[in-house]
Design a protein around this motif. Structure first.
Motif, mmCIF file in Angstrom:
data_model
loop_
_atom_site.group_PDB
_atom_site.id
_atom_site.type_symbol
_atom_site.label_atom_id
_atom_site.label_comp_id
_atom_site.label_asym_id
_atom_site.label_seq_id
_atom_site.Cartn_x
_atom_site.Cartn_y
_atom_site.Cartn_z
ATOM 1 N N TYR A 75 11.550 11.328 -2.436
ATOM 2 C CA TYR A 75 11.878 9.923 -2.144
ATOM 3 C C TYR A 75 10.582 9.115 -2.087
ATOM 4 C CZ TYR A 75 12.442 6.086 1.302
ATOM 5 O OH TYR A 75 12.357 4.893 1.971
ATOM 6 N N ARG A 78 9.178 1.026 -3.689
ATOM 7 C CA ARG A 78 8.361 -0.099 -4.130
ATOM 8 C C ARG A 78 8.872 -1.376 -3.468
ATOM 9 N NH1 ARG A 78 4.415 -3.349 -5.170
ATOM 10 N NH2 ARG A 78 4.827 -4.923 -6.752
ATOM 11 N N GLY A 79 7.945 -2.167 -2.947
ATOM 12 C CA GLY A 79 8.274 -3.476 -2.412
ATOM 13 C C GLY A 79 7.977 -4.514 -3.485
ATOM 14 N N GLU A 114 12.865 -6.260 2.442
ATOM 15 C CA GLU A 114 11.571 -6.222 3.138
ATOM 16 C C GLU A 114 10.657 -7.350 2.651
ATOM 17 O OE1 GLU A 114 8.966 -3.006 1.948
ATOM 18 O OE2 GLU A 114 7.526 -3.452 3.517
ATOM 19 N N ASP A 221 -0.752 3.997 3.809
ATOM 20 C CA ASP A 221 -0.304 2.737 4.437
ATOM 21 C C ASP A 221 1.151 2.783 4.908
ATOM 22 O OD1 ASP A 221 0.636 2.793 1.808
ATOM 23 O OD2 ASP A 221 0.389 0.645 1.475
ATOM 24 N N LEU A 249 -6.367 3.829 -4.290
ATOM 25 C CA LEU A 249 -7.222 3.397 -5.387
ATOM 26 C C LEU A 249 -7.880 2.111 -4.900
ATOM 27 C CD1 LEU A 249 -7.917 3.849 -8.480
ATOM 28 C CD2 LEU A 249 -6.253 2.046 -8.909
HETATM 29 P P1 TYM Z 1 4.404 -1.051 -2.019
HETATM 30 O O1 TYM Z 1 5.209 -1.711 -3.081
HETATM 31 O O2 TYM Z 1 3.447 -1.862 -1.225
HETATM 32 O O3 TYM Z 1 3.605 0.142 -2.655
HETATM 33 C C1 TYM Z 1 4.232 1.087 -3.526
HETATM 34 C C2 TYM Z 1 3.537 2.435 -3.372
HETATM 35 O O4 TYM Z 1 2.168 2.324 -3.778
HETATM 36 C C3 TYM Z 1 1.306 2.827 -2.770
HETATM 37 N N1 TYM Z 1 0.070 2.032 -2.893
HETATM 38 C C4 TYM Z 1 -1.094 2.548 -3.340
HETATM 39 N N2 TYM Z 1 -1.428 3.793 -3.700
HETATM 40 C C5 TYM Z 1 -2.713 4.007 -4.093
HETATM 41 N N3 TYM Z 1 -3.651 3.011 -4.146
HETATM 42 C C6 TYM Z 1 -3.348 1.741 -3.801
HETATM 43 N N4 TYM Z 1 -4.271 0.786 -3.872
HETATM 44 C C7 TYM Z 1 -2.014 1.468 -3.367
HETATM 45 N N5 TYM Z 1 -1.369 0.336 -2.946
HETATM 46 C C8 TYM Z 1 -0.104 0.710 -2.667
HETATM 47 C C9 TYM Z 1 2.061 2.644 -1.466
HETATM 48 O O5 TYM Z 1 1.637 3.553 -0.485
HETATM 49 C C10 TYM Z 1 3.496 2.939 -1.923
HETATM 50 O O6 TYM Z 1 3.743 4.334 -1.921
HETATM 51 N N6 TYM Z 1 7.679 -0.558 1.818
HETATM 52 C C11 TYM Z 1 7.174 0.049 0.581
HETATM 53 C C12 TYM Z 1 8.288 0.462 -0.351
HETATM 54 C C13 TYM Z 1 8.913 1.763 0.053
HETATM 55 C C14 TYM Z 1 8.305 3.028 0.073
HETATM 56 C C15 TYM Z 1 9.281 3.941 0.533
HETATM 57 C C16 TYM Z 1 7.008 3.456 -0.268
HETATM 58 C C17 TYM Z 1 10.208 1.936 0.475
HETATM 59 N N7 TYM Z 1 10.419 3.235 0.740
HETATM 60 C C18 TYM Z 1 8.993 5.305 0.649
HETATM 61 C C19 TYM Z 1 6.716 4.809 -0.127
HETATM 62 C C20 TYM Z 1 7.695 5.706 0.324
HETATM 63 C C21 TYM Z 1 6.237 -0.908 -0.121
HETATM 64 O O7 TYM Z 1 6.269 -2.094 0.059
HETATM 65 O O8 TYM Z 1 5.389 -0.277 -1.022
#
Ligand code: TYM
Length: 375
Positions: A75, A78-79, A114, A221, A249
């Motif tokens: 699971y 993405r937001g 969200e 995060d 990253l």
């Molecule tokens: P979101 O859309 O902010 O980020 C999506 C996924 O990308 C990861 N992420 C990164 N990974 C590596 N380097 C980066 N710079 C970087 N920026 C973001 C985040 O950790 C995420 O896995 N609330 C969540 C959406 C969500 C979700 C989940 C994420 C719903 N259920 C279960 C992970 C697991 C969100 O806004 O992610």
């Protein structure tokens, strides 16, 4: 945490990843665990070997159950606030590998609720548009449509809300305040939201009427949500979700300067829809260099790949260990110049993006094959 901020909605400063592990109470991915994963998966993903995915909860248990025939599901989510950047792709690239190697189901949550609740000025229509767009990036990575299910919070509210209520009833306002740092000024949707992010961690168990282990890949995060979920789910009769977590990253200006790659800093992020010229321009202009100020000095003293963004990005996108090691050594010894290193990154990334963009075009119209339907 001292020196940096790390919440699902804000990451600033130079994140100290060992401190994160300590404070969140996660475990390091040890060499013994890596060996075990390699033995079962039949190969080793470079993001594991390089400790880009560096910490976990209950991975050993996930593998124990898997070996007993109690297969887990994956699971992540993405937001949808805008275009996907290459940082978002990190957990998804890794998840694709996990799905292939373990032959398991994968669930993606699109948290349109969200993003509407948390982002000033963003309408539900706009979030809806980004949901449609972002789905293409995930489909383009080649997930198996028969084993991959997209949940969109507002569209699947009928299925999800019932379960979210069960979760929400077990979470107090003070827990949410303490976990996320919310104050009384937060809107009540924000306070409820974490209940929705917990749902996909046990929805497949609800649907199957039996407990199925859940493994969630994400960057650190998102951890706060799953600390809460791990507390609540056993109270509802489900397993605690396991996780495998990555570092970020960095943005082009480097972790120390600007923290993780972030959609709100458009010049120093690379988006999956950026064309080759944009990528070249951004990297040439903004990539933080670990090189010396003159060629002569660089040849004499060498550069520092550990703080050089181009090298750091190659760690995420150059799969070949030998190539990466040669870059490291040549840069450190001064054989490779900063401009040359940037060119290598530009070439690598543009090749990756060209392939992705083609697959993304082909993904158009395929979303319905992935969107969850309860028959
Ligand atoms: P979101 O859309 O902010 O980020 C999506 C996924 O990308 C990861 N992420 C990164 N990974 C590596 N380097 C980066 N710079 C970087 N920026 C973001 C985040 O950790 C995420 O896995 N609330 C969540 C959406 C969500 C979700 C989940 C994420 C719903 N259920 C279960 C992970 C697991 C969100 O806004 O992610």
């Amino acid at each position: 945490m001292a020196g940096f901020t790390l919440t699902p909605w804000e990451v600033t400063g130079d994140v100290d990843y060992s401190k994160v592990m300590e404070q969140f109470g996660t475990q390091p991915i040890t060499d013994a665990l890596l060996k075990r994963i390699e033995k079962i998966a039949g190969s080793m993903h470079y993001m594991l070997r390089r400790k880009i995915f560096y910490t976990h909860r209950d991975m050993d248990w996930i593998l124990d159950e898997y070996e007993k025939g109690n297969t887990f599901f994956l699971y992540t989510g993405r937001g949808p606030t805008g275009p996907v950047h290459i940082g978002h792709m990190v957990p998804w690239i890794f998840m694709k590998w996990l799905q292939d190697k373990f032959g398991v189901e994968a669930w993606f949550q699109f948290t349109d609720d969200e993003k509407f609740l948390f982002k000033e000025g963003l309408t539900l229509e706009e979030v809806g548009k980004w949901t449609d767009e972002n789905m293409l990036d995930i489909i383009a990575l080649g997930f198996n449509p028969k084993k991959t299910h997209f949940l969109i919070d507002t569209r699947h509210a009928g299925t999800m809300y019932r379960q979210a209520c069960r979760v929400a009833k077990k979470i107090t306002f003070s827990t949410v305040k303490a976990t996320f740092g919310f104050t009384n000024e937060y809107n009540i949707g924000e306070i409820f939201y974490t209940a929705m992010q917990a749902v996909p961690a046990f929805l497949p168990s609800v649907l199957a009427s039996r407990n199925i282990p859940c493994l969630i890949p994400y960057a650190v995060d998102q951890d706060a949500h799953f600390r809460i979920a791990r507390d609540v789910l056993p109270k509802l009769g489900y397993y605690k979700p396991a996780s495998i977590e990555s570092v970020f990253l960095p943005g082009l200006e480097g972790m120390a300067e600007q923290g993780k790659m972030s959609s709100s800093k458009k010049d120093t992020a690379v988006f999956t829809i950026d064309d080759a010229d944009t990528v070249r321009r951004k990297i040439n202009k903004y990539a933080y260099s670990g090189g010396q100020s003159t060629v002569e000095e660089h040849r004499k003293k060498g550069g520092n790949p550990d703080i050089d963004t181009s090298y750091q990005w190659l760690r995420f996108f150059e799969e070949d260990d030998r190539k990466l090691e040669a870059v490291y050594n040549d840069y450190k010894s001064g054989v490779l110049l900063s401009g040359e290193l940037k060119s290598m990154l530009i070439e690598k990334l543009n090749a990756f993006l060209a392939k992705h963009q083609k697959a993304r075009e082909k993904a158009a119209g395929k979303a319905e094959d992935y969107i969850f339907r309860q028959d």
